[in-house]
Design an enzyme around this catalytic site. Structure first.
Site, mmCIF file in Angstrom:
data_model
loop_
_atom_site.group_PDB
_atom_site.id
_atom_site.type_symbol
_atom_site.label_atom_id
_atom_site.label_comp_id
_atom_site.label_asym_id
_atom_site.label_seq_id
_atom_site.Cartn_x
_atom_site.Cartn_y
_atom_site.Cartn_z
ATOM 1 N N ALA A 1 80.297 18.144 -32.040
ATOM 2 C CA ALA A 1 79.554 19.186 -32.740
ATOM 3 C C ALA A 1 78.409 18.631 -33.595
ATOM 4 C CB ALA A 1 80.516 20.023 -33.585
ATOM 5 N N GLU B 1 95.351 16.338 -32.870
ATOM 6 C CA GLU B 1 95.472 17.362 -33.912
ATOM 7 C C GLU B 1 96.428 18.464 -33.474
ATOM 8 O OE1 GLU B 1 91.263 18.314 -34.777
ATOM 9 O OE2 GLU B 1 91.554 17.188 -36.626
ATOM 10 N N VAL C 1 74.385 34.075 -18.595
ATOM 11 C CA VAL C 1 73.263 33.462 -17.889
ATOM 12 C C VAL C 1 73.770 32.933 -16.555
ATOM 13 C CG1 VAL C 1 71.632 31.539 -17.883
ATOM 14 C CG2 VAL C 1 71.981 32.876 -19.965
#
Lengths: 403, 403
Positions: free
Chosen positions: A288, A143, A52
């Site tokens: 998320a 992490e 896009v």
């Protein structure tokens, strides 16, 4: 109702496990689910692989690489990009962990660094190859640093007899006085202790001034020789957001009304990292779970409108949909083998250690898309846990960046 | 004894299953086993990731990208490269299936071709995108063509509603009057029948004159519009062989003595696709089983010499080692779901169909390196067999070639 999904990738990416692709714990296929398979039989969703370029809000038209697409309703969910703070030097010299290709490139770089360290005769060049600088002590940086420290120890102990006696230097640089900002203080402190216990050199109140020519320079003048810089210092709005002439906040996120639509264009919704909305006086985080809940909410508002349940009070006007409310179910971060921090939403409780780690594993398995990917991830983690051995160590191309 | 393995990849590649990576049946990690893991605890084998540039036979020295390596014994096993018959145009415009990157690139190309076909409005461009030309009807070409025909049918039926009613055109071009030269006539004919039954357009006695600008031109003048050409028309010696001043056969393979050593340099052995040796009046084929047996043989000859079991008859001379003898245990090729041809070595028996296919699966599972890869391949094949559904459909980068 005709739903068209536009994406420049033909897969849905589960970003929270991307760092495990970079450290070789998971195959890339496990964290990427082909979109056409997700929307198959009778889903009513069509897919088009395209980029896009722009949205013409007044003409209600999306401009893509494969031509224009007109819409009645538009949901913008193009996410965010790594925030290099406008520094081209960082973008060029550092790895990031946003896309699948980034993760594979970083894995190649890590494995190449060990191969080089095993070959060079010059001790300072060997140390430089075994020094890894991670910028940003949020969940991604923490992490990744933990996983890299454990991977390095495994590799040196088992795969690289040439490096016997050497040790990797995993340096985590965080500008705040603590790691894992979104987490409560006891969890931050646990994470810091655990990371240091597994050998990560955590530098708080430190930030990067320059990164180039095999060297990172911190604000306080310290210089670190390294060939690998990983940038995990946050995200900024995608360029698509910048191209739209609508109100945005400081970070370029698009301000939305409580029902997630635009003030000026009630037929356009923005969800996920692109959207800016405050709740209880604070901006919703770019995570998320927020994106997933917001996506569902926008869909329901559109369905309500399409079914005429929010009839216009005046002609030419659209009544606002139900306000979105994020339900924080908690968050978690893995520090290393058998240790994690886990904060439950709402009640304010939190746990650390082995039980938090098992919870983390279980939840991430559930969130992986597709039965098969869950089986494979479980196998990978099972093999790794039993044998202390990361699975994927392939160098699949020459895509090295030297920081 | 100090054994050093030099390779420009850090993994061992199981080439016979590479076509399944290209058609999305297997993850790339399954067919590639990290070399450092294979030679771990106390194996006595060291590994160095490097590219070999040249061998100075008289100085007994290998010249690599990471410096020279002196040797007492050398085993050359650098394999072969795709034979484009010296045509730069074919090399540039066609995909091949030699390396892991080739297979991933081809998978990306196939998935992109379907995406393009789903988007274009022009029917002739859609047909061009759905036309796949495979050059070479040996085992690689046959297995890939069969898998691609089945993949295409799956994709159109399930993933691409835009393509309802369309069909892919998988064209297999072979210059000989039959497919699968190394196999007995009944197996060749079975393969031809089965391939045609699953929709492959097999053109025998046909070869390619030109391939460029979205078009393949056959020697008889026929033109085929296509965006994907896959070259499986055989192999030629690796450039490393060409750089050595030793006797070679027509195809550039290095002529070896019966014990696999060089006449002029008895401390140098050549095994696999690089080596040329005749047995019972015919050259040994360039196949994995020959290479594996030859590798073991060369190792034994060297061990015998090192242990003084082949004491020199005259000073300065080395007695030749035991002659190598290839034991043909048979060969097989898959045509499609539930069908294969299987030729047993020695006895001359052969079978076709479902039982041959199950045998093929079992043997290839056994030859995969590593317990974990076997488990994963079994899972992949199981899922695919039960659900008629290839696993890996990711487009992981923009690496398109237009034939």
């Amino acid at each position: 109702m005709d739903v068209l999904l536009l994406d420049r990738h033909n897969y849905h990416l589960f970003q929270p496990l991307l760092y495990q692709v970079a450290t070789g714990s998971l195959e890339q296929e496990i964290v990427a689910a082909p979109l056409r398979r997700l929307f198959r039989r009778g889903s009513g969703v069509r897919f088009r692989l395209t980029e896009v370029r722009h949205v013409d809000l007044s003409a209600r038209r999306v401009i893509t690489d494969s031509g224009p697409v007109d819409y009645d309703y538009l949901i913008l969910a193009a996410g965010s990009v790594t925030n290099f703070f406008g520094r081209e030097e960082f973008r060029r010299n550092a790895h990031d962990l946003k896309g699948l290709d980034d993760a594979v490139r970083l894995r190649n770089q890590l494995m190449q660094a060990f191969e080089r360290a095993a070959q060079v005769l010059d001790a300072s060049e060997r140390d430089r190859s075994l020094t890894f600088v991670i910028v940003g002590g949020g969940p991604t940086g923490v992490e990744f640093a933990g996983a890299l420290a454990e991977l390095s120890r495994q590799l040196i102990a088992r795969d690289y007899p040439e490096l016997a006696g050497a040790a990797a230097h995993v340096l985590l640089v965080e500008s705040l006085p603590h790691l894992l900002s979104p987490f409560p203080a006891p969890l931050r402190e646990y994470a810091l202790r655990r990371l240091r216990a597994i050998g990560v050199d955590v530098q708080l109140n430190a930030s990067v001034r320059a990164a180039a020519n095999g060297r990172v320079i911190l604000e306080d003048g310290r210089e670190i020789e390294t060939r690998t810089v990983v940038w995990a210092a946050g995200v900024s709005a995608t360029p698509l957001a910048a191209s739209l002439n609508v109100s945005k906040n400081r970070n370029g996120r698009i301000a939305v009304r409580p029902d997630l639509s635009l003030t000026e264009h009630s037929e356009v919704f923005v969800v996920g990292d692109m959207a800016y909305l405050e709740q209880d006086g604070a901006p919703l985080p770019q995570l998320a779970p927020v994106a997933m809940q917001a996506g569902r909410h926008a869909a329901h508002v559109i369905l309500d409108r399409a079914r005429g349940r929010s009839a216009s009070p005046r002609p030419g006007q659209v009544r606002a949909g139900r306000p979105f409310r994020y339900r924080d179910k908690g968050s978690a971060a893995v520090i290393g083998r058998g240790s994690a921090v886990f904060r439950f939403g709402g009640v304010g409780a939190s746990i650390t250690g082995f039980v938090a780690w098992v919870l983390w594993l279980g939840l991430h398995l559930l969130y992986l898309v597709g039965f098969r990917n869950r089986v494979l991830a479980l196998l990978d983690w099972g093999f790794e846990y039993l044998r202390f051995d990361a699975q994927v160590r392939l160098i699949t191309s020459d895509s090295e960046r030297t920081g």
